[in-house]
Design an enzyme around this catalytic site. Structure first.
Site, PDB file in Angstrom:
ATOM      1  N   LYS A  78       0.896  -1.332   0.060  1.00 36.22           N
ATOM      2  CA  LYS A  78       0.109  -0.140   0.143  1.00 36.22           C
ATOM      3  C   LYS A  78       0.792   1.245  -0.056  1.00 36.22           C
ATOM      4  CE  LYS A  78      -3.661  -1.842   2.983  1.00 36.22           C
ATOM      5  NZ  LYS A  78      -4.986  -1.713   2.041  1.00 36.22           N
ATOM      6  N   ARG A  97     -10.251 -11.537   2.515  1.00 29.79           N
ATOM      7  CA  ARG A  97     -11.302 -12.542   2.062  1.00 29.79           C
ATOM      8  C   ARG A  97     -10.648 -13.812   2.218  1.00 29.79           C
ATOM      9  NH1 ARG A  97     -12.122  -9.440  -3.291  1.00 29.79           N
ATOM     10  NH2 ARG A  97     -11.760  -7.831  -1.479  1.00 29.79           N
TER      11      ARG A  97
END
Length: 460
Positions: free
Chosen positions: A240, A314
């Site tokens: 990120k 997820r």
């Protein structure tokens, strides 16, 4: 942190809550000295405005709290909390001005004004305390406030002090408090017990990945809560940018909310068989980090192509959801700070949720209003299933294009639940600026609405 009502005391100050349109009528019934003092002090009844009324001896005789207009109150979750935060330190009791229908929510908001994340502060600010008014469930409100404080503390604590080990300890302490059973699958044992994706996501971190499990209750419907416990998310090899990494201590917000909900359920002794599952990891960068292009095999046997290592939440949830489904629960609820797409869709204040059960969705939507915990239903849109099927593997963890990102993430998770009734929350769990009853920083999003709706959803 303990958030509780003040003990009943003759020393408490009478607080009159006055809406702007009602101010003139209220003043007309007061002694001239009170009317004059309010007028020269510029008290208008604006939301959050407060005024102390002195007696003949100069001591505080009573206090006024502005309650604004109907329109203004609709813009605040806890309108009275605006005045509670403005009042000086002391003990108050509500003498007039709050409808019975609004009393419990306003009292909860007042309790929440007492929260401060003071773990690293040299001192905590003094707060105005409230004597519990008649006609409210005092114990329940203190339980709700305590659970919210737990969630906020967990989210607010930086990853240096809230890694997988510390989240493990916090969950274990909660289990011990309520006599729940507790176990953890740790490190390489995840591979031995077939939780390969939890292990893969967390293996590059200094603290070993783990699956935390808590069980409580022996009768009633089976309720399983699954919370994303990514204690810090660098993005992995798809690193990120710095601006996006700044809030990643809150990426375990799903786990924090699940633990807050579990605390409420256990403290209120809801007649359910509660199971809590938290995959706790840190998504770090090291030589053994998983890579874009890798194909992982999940606990359920479905293969997943990794197109972005920053879509890791997820993956860990998938293994935990597969385990949840094996227990044949009556309801599975997952909570996760999962996608930025959810924030684009509904902003930071609403908690979007997914379910195929219309009755459950209606119950939750109605409960959210009563609990001052707003939610918004999003669709499990079946035509988008093809977006998560890359061809080279069964599933894609990060479909190209970015469209419908929250929906495709929810569809991905649903693949691992099977036939169990399922509800998924894609939450933000962060208050970007201070609001009445809501300090800046971590906060609960969805648990109070769920708690209020569960009796109807589960038939208890």
């Amino acid at each position: 942190m303990t958030l509780s009502f003040a003990p009943s005391s003759d020393a408490s100050v009478s607080l009159h809550v006055i809406a702007q349109p009602d101010l003139d009528d209220w003043l007309a019934g007061q002694p001239e000295a009170v009317t004059t003092w309010a007028k020269i002090s510029g008290f208008t009844g604006a939301l959050g405005q407060v005024l102390l009324i002195p007696g003949a001896d100069g001591a505080v005789q009573s206090a006024l709290a502005g309650y604004g207009t109907t329109t203004g109150r609709a813009r605040k979750r806890f309108p009275l909390a605006a005045a509670a935060e403005a009042l000086p330190e002391g003990t108050y009791h509500i003498a007039s001005g709050i409808d019975q229908a609004d009393l419990e929510i306003e009292c909860l908001g007042w309790l929440l004004t007492g929260y401060a994340f003071d773990r690293y502060a040299s001192q905590s600010p003094a707060k105005a305390r409230l004597v519990a008014p008649d006609g409210i469930d005092t114990a329940r409100l203190e339980i709700l406030a305590g659970a919210e404080a737990l969630t906020r503390d967990l989210v607010n604590t930086p990853a240096s002090d809230m890694g997988p080990e510390q989240l493990h300890s916090a969950a274990e302490a909660l289990a011990q408090e309520f006599g729940a059973s507790f176990e953890v699958v740790l490190g390489d044992a995840l591979l031995e017990q077939n939780f390969p994706m939890i292990h893969t996501v967390g293996r590059a971190a200094a603290q070993a990945p783990r699956l935390i499990e808590m069980n409580w209750g022996v009768t009633g419907p089976k309720l399983t809560l699954v919370g994303k416990g990514v204690c810090f998310d660098t993005g992995g090899l798809n690193l990120k940018p710095g601006a996006s990494m700044g809030l990643m201590k809150k990426d375990m917000g799903g786990a924090a909310n699940v633990l807050g909900l579990a605390r409420m359920i256990m403290a209120l002794e809801l007649p359910v068989q509660l199971r809590v599952l938290i995959p706790a990891v840190e998504n770090s960068v090291a030589g053994n980090a998983f890579r874009p292009g890798d194909i992982l095999t999940s606990r359920k046997g479905l293969t997943v192509e990794i197109n972005n290592t920053d879509a890791e939440g997820r993956l860990v949830l998938a293994d935990a959801l597969a385990l949840a489904d094996e227990g044949e629960p009556d309801l599975v609820i997952s909570m996760a700070t999962l996608t930025g797409a959810a924030r684009v869709a509904v902003g930071a204040d609403l908690a979007p949720f997914y379910t195929d059960n219309d009755a459950a969705a209606d119950a939750l939507t109605h409960a959210a209003g009563r609990a001052a915990d707003p939610v918004w239903r999003m669709p499990f849109h079946d035509p988008y299933e093809g977006l998560i099927e890359p061809g080279i593997a069964d599933l894609d963890n990060a479909p190209a294009g970015g469209f419908a990102g929250s929906i495709t993430a929810a569809l991905f998770l649903r693949r691992f639940v099977g036939d169990s009734p399922y509800m998924h929350f894609d939450i933000f769990s962060w208050q970007r600026s201070k609001e009445p009853g809501r300090s800046k920083g971590g906060f609960g999003q969805g648990p109070r609405a769920l708690l209020t709706a569960l009796p109807e959803i589960l038939g208890i």
